[in-house]
Write an enzyme that holds these catalytic residues in place. Sequence first.
Site, PDB file in Angstrom:
ATOM      1  CE  LYS A 116     -77.515  -3.082 -57.404  1.00 19.97           C
ATOM      2  NZ  LYS A 116     -77.533  -2.857 -58.818  1.00 19.97           N
ATOM      3  N   GLY A 165     -74.815  -6.747 -63.151  1.00 17.36           N
ATOM      4  CA  GLY A 165     -75.889  -6.796 -64.137  1.00 17.36           C
ATOM      5  C   GLY A 165     -76.749  -8.055 -64.066  1.00 17.36           C
ATOM      6  CG  LEU A 203     -84.999   5.128 -67.231  1.00 17.51           C
ATOM      7  CD1 LEU A 203     -83.847   5.820 -66.539  1.00 17.51           C
ATOM      8  CD2 LEU A 203     -86.178   6.078 -67.376  1.00 17.51           C
ATOM      9  CD  GLU A 287     -74.439  -0.279 -58.650  1.00 18.12           C
ATOM     10  OE1 GLU A 287     -74.561  -1.055 -57.681  1.00 18.12           O
ATOM     11  OE2 GLU A 287     -73.812  -0.591 -59.670  1.00 18.12           O
ATOM     12  NE  ARG A 291     -66.386  -1.195 -56.544  1.00 21.47           N
ATOM     13  CZ  ARG A 291     -66.503  -0.827 -57.813  1.00 21.47           C
ATOM     14  NH1 ARG A 291     -65.584  -0.049 -58.364  1.00 21.47           N
ATOM     15  NH2 ARG A 291     -67.522  -1.206 -58.541  1.00 21.47           N
TER      16      ARG A 291
HETATM   17  P1  ADP Z   1     -75.447  -3.859 -61.242  1.00 26.70           P
HETATM   18  O1  ADP Z   1     -75.077  -3.532 -59.824  1.00 26.70           O
HETATM   19  O2  ADP Z   1     -75.869  -5.288 -61.400  1.00 26.70           O
HETATM   20  O3  ADP Z   1     -74.417  -3.421 -62.223  1.00 26.70           O
HETATM   21  P2  ADP Z   1     -77.118  -1.490 -61.803  1.00 26.70           P
HETATM   22  O4  ADP Z   1     -78.306  -1.095 -61.015  1.00 26.70           O
HETATM   23  O5  ADP Z   1     -75.885  -0.675 -61.630  1.00 26.70           O
HETATM   24  O6  ADP Z   1     -76.810  -3.054 -61.536  1.00 26.70           O
HETATM   25  O7  ADP Z   1     -77.517  -1.523 -63.324  1.00 26.70           O
HETATM   26  C1  ADP Z   1     -76.607  -1.989 -64.298  1.00 26.70           C
HETATM   27  C2  ADP Z   1     -77.053  -1.582 -65.668  1.00 26.70           C
HETATM   28  O8  ADP Z   1     -78.380  -2.098 -65.938  1.00 26.70           O
HETATM   29  C3  ADP Z   1     -77.181  -0.087 -65.889  1.00 26.70           C
HETATM   30  O9  ADP Z   1     -75.937   0.534 -66.232  1.00 26.70           O
HETATM   31  C4  ADP Z   1     -78.161  -0.073 -67.048  1.00 26.70           C
HETATM   32  O10 ADP Z   1     -77.477  -0.427 -68.240  1.00 26.70           O
HETATM   33  C5  ADP Z   1     -79.138  -1.197 -66.718  1.00 26.70           C
HETATM   34  N1  ADP Z   1     -80.284  -0.683 -65.911  1.00 26.70           N
HETATM   35  C6  ADP Z   1     -80.424  -0.713 -64.565  1.00 26.70           C
HETATM   36  N2  ADP Z   1     -81.589  -0.135 -64.165  1.00 26.70           N
HETATM   37  C7  ADP Z   1     -82.223   0.275 -65.305  1.00 26.70           C
HETATM   38  C8  ADP Z   1     -83.458   0.955 -65.575  1.00 26.70           C
HETATM   39  N3  ADP Z   1     -84.290   1.350 -64.615  1.00 26.70           N
HETATM   40  N4  ADP Z   1     -83.768   1.214 -66.886  1.00 26.70           N
HETATM   41  C9  ADP Z   1     -82.933   0.836 -67.877  1.00 26.70           C
HETATM   42  N5  ADP Z   1     -81.769   0.193 -67.689  1.00 26.70           N
HETATM   43  C10 ADP Z   1     -81.395  -0.094 -66.424  1.00 26.70           C
END
Ligand code: ADP
Length: 449
Positions: A116, A165, A203, A287, A291
């Site tokens: 990441k 998550g 956020l 991210e 795929r």
């Molecule tokens: P993963 O790969 O573990 O799914 P992500 O980076 O895609 O991690 O984040 C998953 C979820 O976590 C997002 O859809 C959101 O709900 C929450 N999230 C991630 N980063 C933030 C942030 N900077 N502020 C608020 N919520 C976040």
Amino acid sequence: MFQKILIANRGEIALRVLRACKELGIQTVVVHSTADADAMHVRLADESVCIGPPPSRDSYLNIHQIVAACEITGADAVHPGYGFLSENAKFADILAAHNITFIGPSGDHIRVMGDKIEAKRTAKRLGIPVVPGSDGAINDDREAKRVAAEIGYPVIIKASAGGGGRGMKVARTEADLEVALQTAKSEAGAAFGDDAVYIEKYLEKPRHIEVQVFGDGAGRGVHFGERDCSLQRRHQKVWEEANSPALNAEERARIGGICASAIADLGYSGAGTIEFLYENGEFYFIEMNTRLQVEHPVTEAITGIDLVHEQIRVASGGGLSVRQEDIKFTGHAIECRINAEDPRTFTPSPGTITHFHTPGGLGIRVDSGVYSGYKIPPYYDSLIGKLIVHGRNRVECMMRLRRALDEFVVDGIKTTLPLFRDLVGNPDIANGDYDIHWLEKYLAEEDHA
Ligand code: ADP
């Protein structure tokens, strides 16, 4: 074009890929565990190879067995679906070394986006807006405090190797920061064997909006619009829509254009999804998935383009069948993920489906690998099907969805269908007025939980 594709997955996505292969006149091989001998995709494939016992690590994640199955059957390409080995760079490299085409991007692109910190750095370099935060990994409390003070609280600490998550911790004040940093680091180390973490602005009320992109591997990139996947439980998507109720055509074209040109610059090949949080009119990259996504059918519904056909075309060197100007968005689509789970507690509910009846009619698509009498094995993901509904606009789509949910019958096990029947009647959902926390709050309210 390929002669024979091996599908290294199971369930609805194996069937989805198999259908595309059949349409293109390509022979199909499926691999399966002993638990999946009776699965629909095994019945419908031209050939099948049992590659091991039920646990995924011994079958669907067993690279050697899958490569052996390719060699025995003479498959010239592998479609990995989603999950399992779909984002495993080593798998892509090993297939390449055996002269078998991985239907997806290069191992190097998978590697960059799988880390990441590296993904965020790359996104920034390519002109994609990112969440304000640390430039790379955070090593000590002092650095964490400095970055957090700079971007302002609340902040979130995330694992570089994260997924699903896990390994994320929010700090609302400087007093929370030390503990959050330590917990995130040790969770990340335990879960991923890599304790690198980074900090970004947390956020409060974002939507999750993701852009479907495709690269042809020869420097061309296009986007297929966005999907809104804000309805989540424990960071797992539950309901997805295209287009997002929150964006207008101008914003769609702007973010889509940024993503398409980033993909072109990267020299990316195949399907990808660039995920953003969206708040107060701004997009923040979180991210990229390298795929096909579970929710790709909502994009297919509004564009009329089969994304698996495109993946196969691109991987075989035939390029994309469309240019950006050919991609038009028509109407609105919603997908509901039907899981074999208790609709209140979300605990898995495997068992035998005694009766399975799917809705039909204009604008209805059901992607599922199950049937009446099918016994759901307890070893895998609880997704048993997806209901995808298309209408000329969001109102028509919701009317049709309500009707389709009423027709859907799954007896013998518990499913998430009752949750969706509640959601279609909710005024916030009707208005498209929800953020990533909406569903958790709704479920926590006493009369729904
Ligand atoms: P993963 O790969 O573990 O799914 P992500 O980076 O895609 O991690 O984040 C998953 C979820 O976590 C997002 O859809 C959101 O709900 C929450 N999230 C991630 N980063 C933030 C942030 N900077 N502020 C608020 N919520 C976040």
